[in-house]
Scaffold this motif. Sequence first.
Motif, PDB file in Angstrom:
ATOM      1  N   PHE A 107      14.635   2.228   3.794  1.00  0.00           N
ATOM      2  CA  PHE A 107      13.522   2.599   3.163  1.00  0.00           C
ATOM      3  C   PHE A 107      13.591   3.923   2.789  1.00  0.00           C
ATOM      4  O   PHE A 107      13.553   4.838   3.714  1.00  0.00           O
ATOM      5  N   THR A 108      13.474   4.409   1.448  1.00  0.00           N
ATOM      6  CA  THR A 108      13.548   5.762   1.126  1.00  0.00           C
ATOM      7  C   THR A 108      12.233   6.086   0.298  1.00  0.00           C
ATOM      8  O   THR A 108      11.951   5.505  -0.538  1.00  0.00           O
ATOM      9  N   LEU A 109      11.559   7.125   0.776  1.00  0.00           N
ATOM     10  CA  LEU A 109      10.424   7.394   0.197  1.00  0.00           C
ATOM     11  C   LEU A 109      10.657   8.780  -0.705  1.00  0.00           C
ATOM     12  O   LEU A 109      11.131   9.782   0.075  1.00  0.00           O
ATOM     13  N   SER A 110      10.522   9.037  -1.908  1.00  0.00           N
ATOM     14  CA  SER A 110      10.853  10.004  -2.583  1.00  0.00           C
ATOM     15  C   SER A 110       9.457  10.592  -3.207  1.00  0.00           C
ATOM     16  O   SER A 110       8.579   9.900  -3.745  1.00  0.00           O
ATOM     17  N   LEU A 111       9.516  12.072  -3.356  1.00  0.00           N
ATOM     18  CA  LEU A 111       8.363  12.633  -3.745  1.00  0.00           C
ATOM     19  C   LEU A 111       8.790  13.931  -4.402  1.00  0.00           C
ATOM     20  O   LEU A 111       9.981  14.450  -4.475  1.00  0.00           O
ATOM     21  N   PRO A 112       8.002  14.526  -5.431  1.00  0.00           N
ATOM     22  CA  PRO A 112       8.275  15.737  -6.008  1.00  0.00           C
ATOM     23  C   PRO A 112       8.842  16.982  -5.119  1.00  0.00           C
ATOM     24  O   PRO A 112       7.990  17.048  -4.072  1.00  0.00           O
ATOM     25  N   ALA A 113       9.800  17.562  -5.462  1.00  0.00           N
ATOM     26  CA  ALA A 113      10.389  18.434  -4.409  1.00  0.00           C
ATOM     27  C   ALA A 113       9.543  19.762  -4.769  1.00  0.00           C
ATOM     28  O   ALA A 113       8.976  20.097  -5.956  1.00  0.00           O
ATOM     29  N   ILE A 132       0.874  -1.209  -0.062  1.00  0.00           N
ATOM     30  CA  ILE A 132       0.045   0.091   0.059  1.00  0.00           C
ATOM     31  C   ILE A 132       0.848   1.270  -0.057  1.00  0.00           C
ATOM     32  O   ILE A 132       0.847   2.353  -0.833  1.00  0.00           O
ATOM     33  N   ALA A 133       1.819   1.291   0.884  1.00  0.00           N
ATOM     34  CA  ALA A 133       2.845   2.189   0.938  1.00  0.00           C
ATOM     35  C   ALA A 133       3.522   2.866  -0.227  1.00  0.00           C
ATOM     36  O   ALA A 133       3.483   3.926  -0.997  1.00  0.00           O
ATOM     37  N   ARG A 134       3.842   1.752  -1.141  1.00  0.00           N
ATOM     38  CA  ARG A 134       4.698   2.107  -2.481  1.00  0.00           C
ATOM     39  C   ARG A 134       3.500   2.457  -3.615  1.00  0.00           C
ATOM     40  O   ARG A 134       3.522   3.304  -4.479  1.00  0.00           O
ATOM     41  N   ARG A 135       2.313   1.995  -3.508  1.00  0.00           N
ATOM     42  CA  ARG A 135       1.173   2.157  -4.371  1.00  0.00           C
ATOM     43  C   ARG A 135       0.721   3.860  -4.032  1.00  0.00           C
ATOM     44  O   ARG A 135       0.628   4.727  -5.063  1.00  0.00           O
ATOM     45  N   LEU A 136       0.847   4.120  -2.824  1.00  0.00           N
ATOM     46  CA  LEU A 136       0.455   5.600  -2.689  1.00  0.00           C
ATOM     47  C   LEU A 136       1.676   6.529  -2.890  1.00  0.00           C
ATOM     48  O   LEU A 136       1.458   7.352  -3.624  1.00  0.00           O
ATOM     49  N   ALA A 137       2.629   6.092  -2.827  1.00  0.00           N
ATOM     50  CA  ALA A 137       4.038   7.016  -3.196  1.00  0.00           C
ATOM     51  C   ALA A 137       3.886   7.163  -4.794  1.00  0.00           C
ATOM     52  O   ALA A 137       4.099   8.398  -5.205  1.00  0.00           O
ATOM     53  N   ARG A 138       3.594   6.189  -5.505  1.00  0.00           N
ATOM     54  CA  ARG A 138       3.524   6.249  -6.885  1.00  0.00           C
ATOM     55  C   ARG A 138       2.329   7.020  -7.340  1.00  0.00           C
ATOM     56  O   ARG A 138       2.213   7.641  -8.367  1.00  0.00           O
ATOM     57  N   ALA A 139       1.332   6.911  -6.475  1.00  0.00           N
ATOM     58  CA  ALA A 139       0.112   7.690  -6.779  1.00  0.00           C
ATOM     59  C   ALA A 139       0.340   8.955  -6.558  1.00  0.00           C
ATOM     60  O   ALA A 139      -0.450  10.333  -7.374  1.00  0.00           O
TER      61      ALA A 139
END
Length: 460
Positions: A452-458, A428-435
């Motif tokens: 574990f690294t979460l990346s998002l648009p800066a 779920i966490a990866r699906r949310l990150a990609r969403a």
Amino acid sequence: MNERIIRGRIDRSGVLVSADTPLLRLQQRAGSGLGKPLALPHLARLVALAQRLHRDISRPMYTADDHSNIHALVRIAPDADGASLEISDWRTGPTIHPQIPVIADSALTRQGWTWECDQQLRVVALRAASDAPSVPAGWEGRSLSELFELQPDEDGRFPVLRALGRQSRFDGQRVQADGPAGRIAMTLTGEPQFDAAGVFVGFRGSAELAEPQAQAQAAPLPGAVLTDPAFGSLPLSDPQFGRRIDGALRGPLSRIIATAETISGQFDGPIRADYARYAGDIAHAGRHLLGLVDDLADLQNIERPGFKAAADEIDLGDLARRAVGLLGMKAEEKGIRIDAPRVDDKMPATGEFRRVLQVLLNLLGNAIRYSPENSQIWIRVDRADDRAMITVADQGQGIDADQQAVVFEKFERLGRTDSGGSGLGLYIARRLARAMEGDLTVESAPGQGARFTLSLPARD
């Protein structure tokens, strides 16, 4: 406080057979006297309630005559021949017991109820405002957690049970209850009550209707009657399926947890230590199952065609500190130290606030769960080009290369058989990150922990 105790005696038929002078004078001003039925309606109702429940109750008493308003505390002890009265803190005029605020009708302007319960959370008074849903029948003597279906907070706890252990005020206890038109969502607030000797005797508080969005979640779903009242024949892809699972499981699980925590906390009296531990295990298992319900609801939601996440302006450093605040106590129980970003460590990004916090809670919760005692967890924020990143690193046993390839798959628990999780959290966490136009990755090696690294648009 006036420490004088005013005593009286009621026989089985409700007749006042003896009374100290203040009580007798009040009875006479109400047009009655000794050897006649008790003429004070509020006090008579409390006596009848104590006799019906066959146990002592202690409650505030509010009454008036032509001369003054009277506020006091009354303890009623029923027996085979009637009931004995002990009235303390007898006050006239507008003065009220400082620890028991009166909840006036003006407190019910949001269409709510007022309620009172004893020290064992049994309801002894319940009334509705003029524009509120009517109270359910048969509430007398029922447990607060039975009359109101308690809902856990974000940490899986119940404010009313925590307040019961501390004999303190509580608010924000979310509940559901049966109304005349179906289920209604409410929020409980309560104040502790104490008798003249300072002994805790229960709570008195209000129940206010929740916002319309919460009411919609509590209301039964429209549509055709299903074969099975809980699930019916709905396919997994149907949006109603997840909602029906949530409705069918969350209520019973919440009651199980509330009851188990009441037993574990020995609020109804001391029990054997091993029984208290068993009850604690039941509550823990119930919270685990509630987490699984949450995961299933999220799974059904994110796999719905067209699912999108909001694009909020967020700070990953702030969200990291919030996650630590929510799970810090769990880490302390294992002696784990969390090295979190400092207040001035900011990392602006774009993503849905509550979804990013959900991902971070999953990553930090896993790190705490699978880290050895007295170890350390690091949370760091960083930026690379147009990516804002946050990393959660632990000193656990690590994940080998083969396991890293499947760790984000649905229901994957890497061969574990414990009750640590559902196997859905990372998926779920990866699906949310990609969403949110980001990603979730892992770096690890056996014996070297995991990162574990979460990346998002800066965001500039």
